[in-house]
Design an enzyme around this catalytic site. Structure first.
Site, PDB file in Angstrom:
ATOM      1  N   ARG A  88      -0.682  25.266  33.826  1.00 49.76           N
ATOM      2  CA  ARG A  88      -1.915  26.061  33.748  1.00 49.76           C
ATOM      3  C   ARG A  88      -2.859  25.686  34.890  1.00 49.76           C
ATOM      4  O   ARG A  88      -3.599  26.516  35.410  1.00 49.76           O
ATOM      5  CB  ARG A  88      -2.610  25.826  32.408  1.00 49.76           C
ATOM      6  CG  ARG A  88      -1.812  26.319  31.199  1.00 49.76           C
ATOM      7  CD  ARG A  88      -2.523  25.962  29.912  1.00 49.76           C
ATOM      8  NE  ARG A  88      -1.836  26.449  28.722  1.00 49.76           N
ATOM      9  CZ  ARG A  88      -0.907  25.771  28.060  1.00 49.76           C
ATOM     10  NH1 ARG A  88      -0.521  24.584  28.484  1.00 49.76           N
ATOM     11  NH2 ARG A  88      -0.346  26.269  26.974  1.00 49.76           N
ATOM     12  N   ASP A 148      -3.293  26.473  19.838  1.00 50.87           N
ATOM     13  CA  ASP A 148      -2.417  25.302  19.795  1.00 50.87           C
ATOM     14  C   ASP A 148      -2.228  24.816  18.359  1.00 50.87           C
ATOM     15  O   ASP A 148      -1.150  24.343  17.993  1.00 50.87           O
ATOM     16  CB  ASP A 148      -2.983  24.194  20.698  1.00 50.87           C
ATOM     17  CG  ASP A 148      -3.111  24.661  22.142  1.00 50.87           C
ATOM     18  OD1 ASP A 148      -2.321  25.538  22.546  1.00 50.87           O
ATOM     19  OD2 ASP A 148      -4.011  24.171  22.856  1.00 50.87           O
ATOM     20  N   ARG A 151       0.310  26.994  16.741  1.00 54.95           N
ATOM     21  CA  ARG A 151       1.657  26.603  17.193  1.00 54.95           C
ATOM     22  C   ARG A 151       2.101  25.309  16.503  1.00 54.95           C
ATOM     23  O   ARG A 151       3.281  25.131  16.177  1.00 54.95           O
ATOM     24  CB  ARG A 151       1.657  26.453  18.722  1.00 54.95           C
ATOM     25  CG  ARG A 151       1.563  27.805  19.413  1.00 54.95           C
ATOM     26  CD  ARG A 151       1.492  27.704  20.917  1.00 54.95           C
ATOM     27  NE  ARG A 151       1.595  29.037  21.516  1.00 54.95           N
ATOM     28  CZ  ARG A 151       1.195  29.337  22.742  1.00 54.95           C
ATOM     29  NH1 ARG A 151       0.667  28.408  23.522  1.00 54.95           N
ATOM     30  NH2 ARG A 151       1.346  30.565  23.209  1.00 54.95           N
ATOM     31  N   HIS A 175      -6.241  21.735  26.663  1.00 54.63           N
ATOM     32  CA  HIS A 175      -5.290  22.841  26.515  1.00 54.63           C
ATOM     33  C   HIS A 175      -4.323  22.771  27.704  1.00 54.63           C
ATOM     34  O   HIS A 175      -4.374  23.575  28.626  1.00 54.63           O
ATOM     35  CB  HIS A 175      -6.050  24.175  26.505  1.00 54.63           C
ATOM     36  CG  HIS A 175      -5.156  25.369  26.351  1.00 54.63           C
ATOM     37  ND1 HIS A 175      -4.329  25.558  25.268  1.00 54.63           N
ATOM     38  CD2 HIS A 175      -4.943  26.435  27.157  1.00 54.63           C
ATOM     39  CE1 HIS A 175      -3.667  26.682  25.415  1.00 54.63           C
ATOM     40  NE2 HIS A 175      -4.012  27.242  26.555  1.00 54.63           N
TER      41      HIS A 175
HETATM   42  N1  LIG Z   1      -6.492  29.871  26.544  1.00 54.77           N
HETATM   43  C1  LIG Z   1      -5.317  30.243  26.060  1.00 54.77           C
HETATM   44  O1  LIG Z   1      -4.880  29.771  25.017  1.00 54.77           O
HETATM   45  C2  LIG Z   1      -4.493  31.272  26.811  1.00 54.77           C
HETATM   46  C3  LIG Z   1      -3.363  31.844  26.207  1.00 54.77           C
HETATM   47  C4  LIG Z   1      -2.647  32.804  26.919  1.00 54.77           C
HETATM   48  C5  LIG Z   1      -3.061  33.173  28.197  1.00 54.77           C
HETATM   49  N2  LIG Z   1      -4.136  32.582  28.746  1.00 54.77           N
HETATM   50  C6  LIG Z   1      -4.627  32.959  30.070  1.00 54.77           C
HETATM   51  O2  LIG Z   1      -5.264  34.223  29.972  1.00 54.77           O
HETATM   52  C7  LIG Z   1      -5.232  34.879  31.240  1.00 54.77           C
HETATM   53  C8  LIG Z   1      -4.695  36.293  31.061  1.00 54.77           C
HETATM   54  O3  LIG Z   1      -3.345  36.288  30.678  1.00 54.77           O
HETATM   55  P1  LIG Z   1      -2.546  37.671  30.484  1.00 54.77           P
HETATM   56  O4  LIG Z   1      -1.189  37.304  30.030  1.00 54.77           O
HETATM   57  O5  LIG Z   1      -3.362  38.620  29.697  1.00 54.77           O
HETATM   58  O6  LIG Z   1      -2.485  38.176  32.007  1.00 54.77           O
HETATM   59  P2  LIG Z   1      -2.334  39.702  32.514  1.00 54.77           P
HETATM   60  O7  LIG Z   1      -1.929  39.634  33.934  1.00 54.77           O
HETATM   61  O8  LIG Z   1      -1.477  40.466  31.559  1.00 54.77           O
HETATM   62  O9  LIG Z   1      -3.825  40.284  32.398  1.00 54.77           O
HETATM   63  C9  LIG Z   1      -4.878  39.848  33.189  1.00 54.77           C
HETATM   64  C10 LIG Z   1      -5.717  41.064  33.521  1.00 54.77           C
HETATM   65  O10 LIG Z   1      -6.894  40.620  34.208  1.00 54.77           O
HETATM   66  C11 LIG Z   1      -7.244  41.658  35.125  1.00 54.77           C
HETATM   67  N3  LIG Z   1      -8.172  41.165  36.137  1.00 54.77           N
HETATM   68  C12 LIG Z   1      -7.926  40.392  37.219  1.00 54.77           C
HETATM   69  N4  LIG Z   1      -9.068  40.171  37.908  1.00 54.77           N
HETATM   70  C13 LIG Z   1     -10.061  40.816  37.248  1.00 54.77           C
HETATM   71  C14 LIG Z   1     -11.453  40.949  37.444  1.00 54.77           C
HETATM   72  N5  LIG Z   1     -12.075  40.379  38.481  1.00 54.77           N
HETATM   73  N6  LIG Z   1     -12.155  41.691  36.567  1.00 54.77           N
HETATM   74  C15 LIG Z   1     -11.566  42.274  35.504  1.00 54.77           C
HETATM   75  N7  LIG Z   1     -10.230  42.172  35.263  1.00 54.77           N
HETATM   76  C16 LIG Z   1      -9.489  41.456  36.109  1.00 54.77           C
HETATM   77  C17 LIG Z   1      -5.890  42.100  35.690  1.00 54.77           C
HETATM   78  O11 LIG Z   1      -5.958  43.377  36.323  1.00 54.77           O
HETATM   79  C18 LIG Z   1      -5.024  42.075  34.435  1.00 54.77           C
HETATM   80  O12 LIG Z   1      -4.966  43.341  33.810  1.00 54.77           O
HETATM   81  C19 LIG Z   1      -4.359  33.990  32.133  1.00 54.77           C
HETATM   82  O13 LIG Z   1      -5.169  33.159  32.931  1.00 54.77           O
HETATM   83  C20 LIG Z   1      -3.573  33.164  31.131  1.00 54.77           C
HETATM   84  O14 LIG Z   1      -3.128  31.940  31.682  1.00 54.77           O
HETATM   85  C21 LIG Z   1      -4.861  31.645  28.076  1.00 54.77           C
END
Ligand SMILES: NC(=O)c1ccc[n+]([C@@H]2O[C@H](COP(=O)([O-])OP(=O)(O)OC[C@H]3O[C@@H](n4cnc5c(N)ncnc54)[C@H](O)[C@@H]3O)[C@@H](O)[C@H]2O)c1
Length: 308
Positions: A88, A148, A151, A175
């Site tokens: 991450r 988490d 999970r 995380h």
């Molecule tokens: N905290 C957690 O537990 C957790 C869990 C899963 C994923 N994540 C994180 O969440 C984030 C998103 O994951 P995802 O699988 O949905 O990715 P994804 O690629 O499916 O979606 C991300 C979206 O963000 C948009 N985006 C990018 N820049 C932008 C901006 N400036 N303004 C508005 N939108 C914008 C993209 O166009 C895309 O549609 C990642 O960083 C991932 O690592 C965190």
């Protein structure tokens, strides 16, 4: 209650879907940078409303933050997810810029907003939002521990060969694959410590599989997971919207709690209408205290790469 979800990708759309299905919000606004993407996801989701029986109105916009004005809660999921083999932490370069810009747009249009940070590396992104938003600390909540912990419960139920509803447990600290701290000492099956049922090898398996829970899914899916992350966010949004005062482990700015200062790390907290109502201090074993401190050191190192 109006909720904005920035990022209409896998996690953002799943989050909007679960919020709508639970039917506790009047409006969810999806925002994305990709032309037409949020509008399309919103329309598709709205066409499930009569099928799934919800009244929440979901709309989408390509970067027009005036449509988010007056949001009570905003969820930041914008940014890139990891690919198989990535940590991450490797996402920081791209995601920090996105999270900072998105935060400024959100606060400008909704000065009273409560922000839930999802983008990774989440503990560092939550810290960045604290340093750049001007919001009080009880209004910035990082989502990691809720996922988490879910999970952890999945792996506990698997090892116990029990229904998941029999199991309770919590994951705190970072995380990240190495910094997560599943509190096995406090996990129970119907009030009985799980350590009474699981031998040492089973306990080790549960802890290790919980810590790499995200990486396991990323390897299987080719990208990071979305159903459980979306569901975890929806639980947090509902706790705020319905003032549930639920205890949820979240990444919060610590000022002396758990022996840490000026860092966002996962700790149990009461979540209600004001966002963070209270950080809960639970007694950790000496080994857990050590692991918590190690996780803090690792997150602090990643925070050092931030430019404000
Ligand atoms: N905290 C957690 O537990 C957790 C869990 C899963 C994923 N994540 C994180 O969440 C984030 C998103 O994951 P995802 O699988 O949905 O990715 P994804 O690629 O499916 O979606 C991300 C979206 O963000 C948009 N985006 C990018 N820049 C932008 C901006 N400036 N303004 C508005 N939108 C914008 C993209 O166009 C895309 O549609 C990642 O960083 C991932 O690592 C965190």
């Amino acid at each position: 209650m109006k909720v904005t979800v920035v990022g209409a990708g896998a996690v953002g759309a799943s989050c909007a879907e679960y919020i709508a299905m639970k039917n506790f919000c009047s409006e969810v606004v999806l925002v994305d940078i990709k032309e037409g993407f949020a509008e399309g996801k919103a329309m598709d989701l709205m066409q499930t409303a009569s099928l799934n029986g919800f009244d929440t109105k979901i709309t989408g916009t390509t970067g027009d933050y005036s449509k988010t004005a007056g949001s009570h809660v905003a969820v930041i999921t914008s940014g890139i997810p990891r690919k198989p083999g990535m940590t991450r932490e490797e996402l920081i370069g791209i995601n920090a810029g996105i999270v900072k810009e998105v935060t400024q747009n959100l606060v400008k249009n909704s000065p009273e907003v409560i922000i839930i940070v999802v983008s990774n590396p989440m503990d560092t992104m939550a810290y960045l939002v604290h340093k750049t938003s001007g919001l009080p600390k009880h209004k910035i909540i990082g989502m990691g521990g809720a996922l988490d912990s879910a999970r952890f419960k999945y792996r506990l139920a698997e090892a116990l060969e029990s229904p998941i509803s029999d199991v309770d447990g919590m994951v705190i600290a970072a995380h990240s694959d190495t910094g997560m701290l599943p509190l096995l000492s406090k996990a129970t099956r119907n009030g009985v410590p799980v350590t009474e049922f699981l031998d040492e090898e089973q306990q080790k398996y549960v802890i290790e599989e919980t810590k790499v829970g995200g990486a396991t899914l990323t390897k299987l899916l080719g990208t990071s997971a979305w159903y459980a992350p979306g569901a975890a966010v929806s639980v947090m949004v509902q706790a705020i919207a319905c003032d549930q005062k639920k205890m949820i482990p979240c990444s919060l700015m610590l000022e002396g709690e758990y022996g840490q200062n000026d860092i966002c790390l996962g700790v149990p907290a009461i979540i209600g209408a004001n966002g963070v109502e209270k950080i809960v201090n639970v007694t950790l074993t000496a080994d857990e205290q050590l692991k918590f401190a190690e996780a803090a050191n690792a997150v602090r190192e990643v925070n050092g790469d931030l430019k404000f």
